[in-house]
Design a protein around this motif. Structure first.
Motif, PDB file in Angstrom:
ATOM      1  N   TYR A  27      43.878  47.419  50.033  1.00  0.00           N
ATOM      2  CA  TYR A  27      45.402  47.266  50.126  1.00  0.00           C
ATOM      3  C   TYR A  27      46.006  48.490  49.554  1.00  0.00           C
ATOM      4  O   TYR A  27      45.358  49.299  48.746  1.00  0.00           O
ATOM      5  CB  TYR A  27      45.781  46.140  49.176  1.00  0.00           C
ATOM      6  CG  TYR A  27      45.214  44.765  49.392  1.00  0.00           C
ATOM      7  CD1 TYR A  27      43.992  44.863  48.748  1.00  0.00           C
ATOM      8  CD2 TYR A  27      45.785  43.836  49.885  1.00  0.00           C
ATOM      9  CE1 TYR A  27      43.229  43.401  48.865  1.00  0.00           C
ATOM     10  CE2 TYR A  27      45.226  42.665  50.031  1.00  0.00           C
ATOM     11  CZ  TYR A  27      43.830  42.342  49.438  1.00  0.00           C
ATOM     12  OH  TYR A  27      43.314  41.218  49.780  1.00  0.00           O
ATOM     13  N   TYR A  48      49.807  49.303  47.446  1.00  0.00           N
ATOM     14  CA  TYR A  48      50.912  49.069  47.088  1.00  0.00           C
ATOM     15  C   TYR A  48      51.714  50.428  46.617  1.00  0.00           C
ATOM     16  O   TYR A  48      51.023  51.298  46.538  1.00  0.00           O
ATOM     17  CB  TYR A  48      50.867  48.165  45.973  1.00  0.00           C
ATOM     18  CG  TYR A  48      50.566  46.778  46.186  1.00  0.00           C
ATOM     19  CD1 TYR A  48      49.171  46.373  46.583  1.00  0.00           C
ATOM     20  CD2 TYR A  48      51.232  45.560  46.393  1.00  0.00           C
ATOM     21  CE1 TYR A  48      48.693  45.308  46.897  1.00  0.00           C
ATOM     22  CE2 TYR A  48      50.933  44.596  46.531  1.00  0.00           C
ATOM     23  CZ  TYR A  48      49.637  44.274  46.803  1.00  0.00           C
ATOM     24  OH  TYR A  48      49.493  42.970  47.190  1.00  0.00           O
ATOM     25  N   GLN A  67      54.905  51.808  43.907  1.00  0.00           N
ATOM     26  CA  GLN A  67      55.617  51.422  42.688  1.00  0.00           C
ATOM     27  C   GLN A  67      56.604  52.297  42.543  1.00  0.00           C
ATOM     28  O   GLN A  67      56.271  53.609  42.210  1.00  0.00           O
ATOM     29  CB  GLN A  67      54.980  51.168  41.341  1.00  0.00           C
ATOM     30  CG  GLN A  67      55.622  50.669  40.117  1.00  0.00           C
ATOM     31  CD  GLN A  67      54.816  50.676  39.113  1.00  0.00           C
ATOM     32  OE1 GLN A  67      53.610  51.207  38.875  1.00  0.00           O
ATOM     33  NE2 GLN A  67      54.987  49.355  38.128  1.00  0.00           N
ATOM     34  N   GLY A  87      58.276  53.216  37.873  1.00  0.00           N
ATOM     35  CA  GLY A  87      57.576  52.495  37.348  1.00  0.00           C
ATOM     36  C   GLY A  87      57.811  50.907  37.046  1.00  0.00           C
ATOM     37  O   GLY A  87      57.455  50.375  35.884  1.00  0.00           O
ATOM     38  N   GLN A  88      58.603  50.256  37.924  1.00  0.00           N
ATOM     39  CA  GLN A  88      59.043  49.049  37.803  1.00  0.00           C
ATOM     40  C   GLN A  88      58.297  48.253  38.897  1.00  0.00           C
ATOM     41  O   GLN A  88      57.225  47.969  39.170  1.00  0.00           O
ATOM     42  CB  GLN A  88      60.384  48.871  37.990  1.00  0.00           C
ATOM     43  CG  GLN A  88      61.171  49.472  36.477  1.00  0.00           C
ATOM     44  CD  GLN A  88      60.735  48.386  35.296  1.00  0.00           C
ATOM     45  OE1 GLN A  88      60.482  47.487  35.676  1.00  0.00           O
ATOM     46  NE2 GLN A  88      60.317  49.116  34.061  1.00  0.00           N
ATOM     47  N   LYS A  89      59.184  47.866  40.116  1.00  0.00           N
ATOM     48  CA  LYS A  89      58.754  46.868  41.155  1.00  0.00           C
ATOM     49  C   LYS A  89      57.444  47.615  41.922  1.00  0.00           C
ATOM     50  O   LYS A  89      57.606  48.480  42.538  1.00  0.00           O
ATOM     51  CB  LYS A  89      59.897  46.687  41.918  1.00  0.00           C
ATOM     52  CG  LYS A  89      59.825  45.614  42.944  1.00  0.00           C
ATOM     53  CD  LYS A  89      61.067  45.098  43.693  1.00  0.00           C
ATOM     54  CE  LYS A  89      60.854  43.900  44.493  1.00  0.00           C
ATOM     55  NZ  LYS A  89      60.527  42.857  43.626  1.00  0.00           N
ATOM     56  N   VAL A  90      56.699  46.598  42.052  1.00  0.00           N
ATOM     57  CA  VAL A  90      55.441  46.874  42.945  1.00  0.00           C
ATOM     58  C   VAL A  90      55.594  46.272  44.334  1.00  0.00           C
ATOM     59  O   VAL A  90      55.563  44.982  44.336  1.00  0.00           O
ATOM     60  CB  VAL A  90      54.260  46.151  42.190  1.00  0.00           C
ATOM     61  CG1 VAL A  90      53.090  46.494  42.905  1.00  0.00           C
ATOM     62  CG2 VAL A  90      53.958  46.828  40.784  1.00  0.00           C
ATOM     63  N   PHE A 150      54.121  45.546  48.259  1.00  0.00           N
ATOM     64  CA  PHE A 150      53.225  45.537  49.083  1.00  0.00           C
ATOM     65  C   PHE A 150      53.314  46.396  50.299  1.00  0.00           C
ATOM     66  O   PHE A 150      54.573  46.490  50.992  1.00  0.00           O
ATOM     67  CB  PHE A 150      53.026  44.174  49.598  1.00  0.00           C
ATOM     68  CG  PHE A 150      51.921  43.809  50.768  1.00  0.00           C
ATOM     69  CD1 PHE A 150      52.391  43.723  52.084  1.00  0.00           C
ATOM     70  CD2 PHE A 150      50.656  44.104  50.293  1.00  0.00           C
ATOM     71  CE1 PHE A 150      51.612  43.290  53.116  1.00  0.00           C
ATOM     72  CE2 PHE A 150      49.783  43.861  51.436  1.00  0.00           C
ATOM     73  CZ  PHE A 150      50.305  43.446  52.708  1.00  0.00           C
ATOM     74  N   PHE A 166      49.539  52.892  44.909  1.00  0.00           N
ATOM     75  CA  PHE A 166      48.157  52.226  44.191  1.00  0.00           C
ATOM     76  C   PHE A 166      47.616  51.732  45.376  1.00  0.00           C
ATOM     77  O   PHE A 166      47.941  50.917  46.413  1.00  0.00           O
ATOM     78  CB  PHE A 166      48.491  51.109  43.283  1.00  0.00           C
ATOM     79  CG  PHE A 166      49.169  51.600  42.006  1.00  0.00           C
ATOM     80  CD1 PHE A 166      50.523  51.368  41.822  1.00  0.00           C
ATOM     81  CD2 PHE A 166      48.495  52.256  41.031  1.00  0.00           C
ATOM     82  CE1 PHE A 166      51.040  51.985  40.585  1.00  0.00           C
ATOM     83  CE2 PHE A 166      48.949  52.529  39.575  1.00  0.00           C
ATOM     84  CZ  PHE A 166      50.100  52.480  39.639  1.00  0.00           C
ATOM     85  N   LEU A 169      43.142  41.232  42.514  1.00  0.00           N
ATOM     86  CA  LEU A 169      42.964  42.464  42.928  1.00  0.00           C
ATOM     87  C   LEU A 169      42.397  43.746  41.922  1.00  0.00           C
ATOM     88  O   LEU A 169      43.028  43.367  40.725  1.00  0.00           O
ATOM     89  CB  LEU A 169      44.484  43.284  43.551  1.00  0.00           C
ATOM     90  CG  LEU A 169      45.136  42.393  44.421  1.00  0.00           C
ATOM     91  CD1 LEU A 169      46.515  42.641  44.564  1.00  0.00           C
ATOM     92  CD2 LEU A 169      44.258  42.232  45.935  1.00  0.00           C
ATOM     93  N   PHE A 197      42.893  47.531  41.154  1.00  0.00           N
ATOM     94  CA  PHE A 197      43.766  48.690  41.208  1.00  0.00           C
ATOM     95  C   PHE A 197      43.190  49.923  40.763  1.00  0.00           C
ATOM     96  O   PHE A 197      42.494  50.033  39.647  1.00  0.00           O
ATOM     97  CB  PHE A 197      45.229  48.401  40.747  1.00  0.00           C
ATOM     98  CG  PHE A 197      46.114  47.405  41.400  1.00  0.00           C
ATOM     99  CD1 PHE A 197      45.949  46.189  40.859  1.00  0.00           C
ATOM    100  CD2 PHE A 197      47.016  47.734  41.921  1.00  0.00           C
ATOM    101  CE1 PHE A 197      46.773  45.412  41.606  1.00  0.00           C
ATOM    102  CE2 PHE A 197      47.809  46.967  42.804  1.00  0.00           C
ATOM    103  CZ  PHE A 197      47.803  45.502  42.490  1.00  0.00           C
ATOM    104  N   GLY A 198      43.601  51.325  41.471  1.00  0.00           N
ATOM    105  CA  GLY A 198      43.181  52.316  40.987  1.00  0.00           C
ATOM    106  C   GLY A 198      44.213  52.935  40.017  1.00  0.00           C
ATOM    107  O   GLY A 198      45.250  52.072  39.894  1.00  0.00           O
ATOM    108  N   ASN A 199      44.193  54.085  39.693  1.00  0.00           N
ATOM    109  CA  ASN A 199      45.224  54.420  38.606  1.00  0.00           C
ATOM    110  C   ASN A 199      46.291  55.194  39.401  1.00  0.00           C
ATOM    111  O   ASN A 199      47.369  55.556  38.735  1.00  0.00           O
ATOM    112  CB  ASN A 199      44.744  55.645  37.586  1.00  0.00           C
ATOM    113  CG  ASN A 199      43.592  54.804  36.559  1.00  0.00           C
ATOM    114  OD1 ASN A 199      44.086  53.634  36.385  1.00  0.00           O
ATOM    115  ND2 ASN A 199      42.744  55.243  36.053  1.00  0.00           N
TER     116      ASN A 199
END
Lengths: 115, 115
Positions: free
Chosen positions: B33, B35, B37, B40-43, B45, B91, B104, B106-108
């Protein structure tokens, strides 16, 4: 369409006190619900999930969450907060399907635990 | 514990340029996947990928975006002609079975700055 609401942008608690981070959801059918935590400059980390069964689920770092179908809620809780719990918390929902579809995330809640 | 790794950690590019964001998912995971952001708020897709094809994509994932799994380990997101509003944290995530009950990983993230 699926959606998640986290009504509080910020939650402040004193160390040692219980904490609650709220989440409500909307999805067709039975929901799959998740909580993730994000520390600064890091990706999201999985905390816990509700799929089916017991409405109270336990996860990492002493966190738990309670699924309430009638209120369409999945609030995150911890009996005794630590300063190190301070982070950004995201609730997420997925509709049950054979292949993984998208996870829909709430806007996040910043938890600050003060010594 | 296995991790999702993303490179670079920060990418600065000029508007109109192409960028490729790279990810190495967890080795035995099958679903991938992207994603993003913002602030720094809403994630949000972007896209999911399984068996060398896109499973689902959002309205954000328009023709300027593409994904590829060029070999057995890498998973890339290409933005063909970047815009200022593409500036965000991107991400990559992976999951094992890909069922809706799989969390999920996630990577950094890659911080993309478009100037």
């Amino acid at each position: 369409a699926q959606s998640v609401a986290q009504p509080e942008d910020q939650v402040n608690v004193a160390e040692g006190n219980p904490l609650t981070v709220k989440c409500t959801y909307s999805v067709s059918g039975n929901p799959y619900l998740f909580w993730y935590v994000q520390y600064p400059n890091r990706g999201l980390q999985f905390l816990l999930k509700y799929i089916t069964g017991d409405n109270l689920v336990k996860g990492s770092y002493g966190f738990e969450a309670e699924f309430n179908k009638s209120q369409t809620s999945f609030h995150l809780k911890k009996p005794s907060a630590l300063v190190s719990d301070s982070a950004l918390y995201f609730c997420a929902v997925r509709a049950p399907r054979a292949n993984a579809g998208k996870s829909t995330f709430g806007d996040g809640t910043t938890l600050t635990v003060k010594p | 514990e296995p991790e999702v790794t993303q490179t670079p950690s920060h990418q600065v590019t000029q508007m109109g340029q192409e960028v490729i964001l790279r990810c190495v998912p967890i080795s035995n995971h099958l679903y991938f996947y992207w994603y993003r952001q913002i602030l720094g708020q809403k994630v949000e897709f972007l896209v999911s990928f399984y068996n060398n094809e896109i499973s689902e994509k959002s309205e954000i994932f328009d023709d300027q975006f593409s994904v590829e799994r060029p070999d057995g380990s890498n998973f890339t997101l290409k933005i063909r002609s970047t815009k200022l509003e593409d500036s965000a944290m991107y991400f990559c995530a992976s999951s094992d079975t890909g069922g809706a009950n799989s969390p999920l990983h996630f990577g950094n993230g890659t911080r993309l700055t478009v100037t």
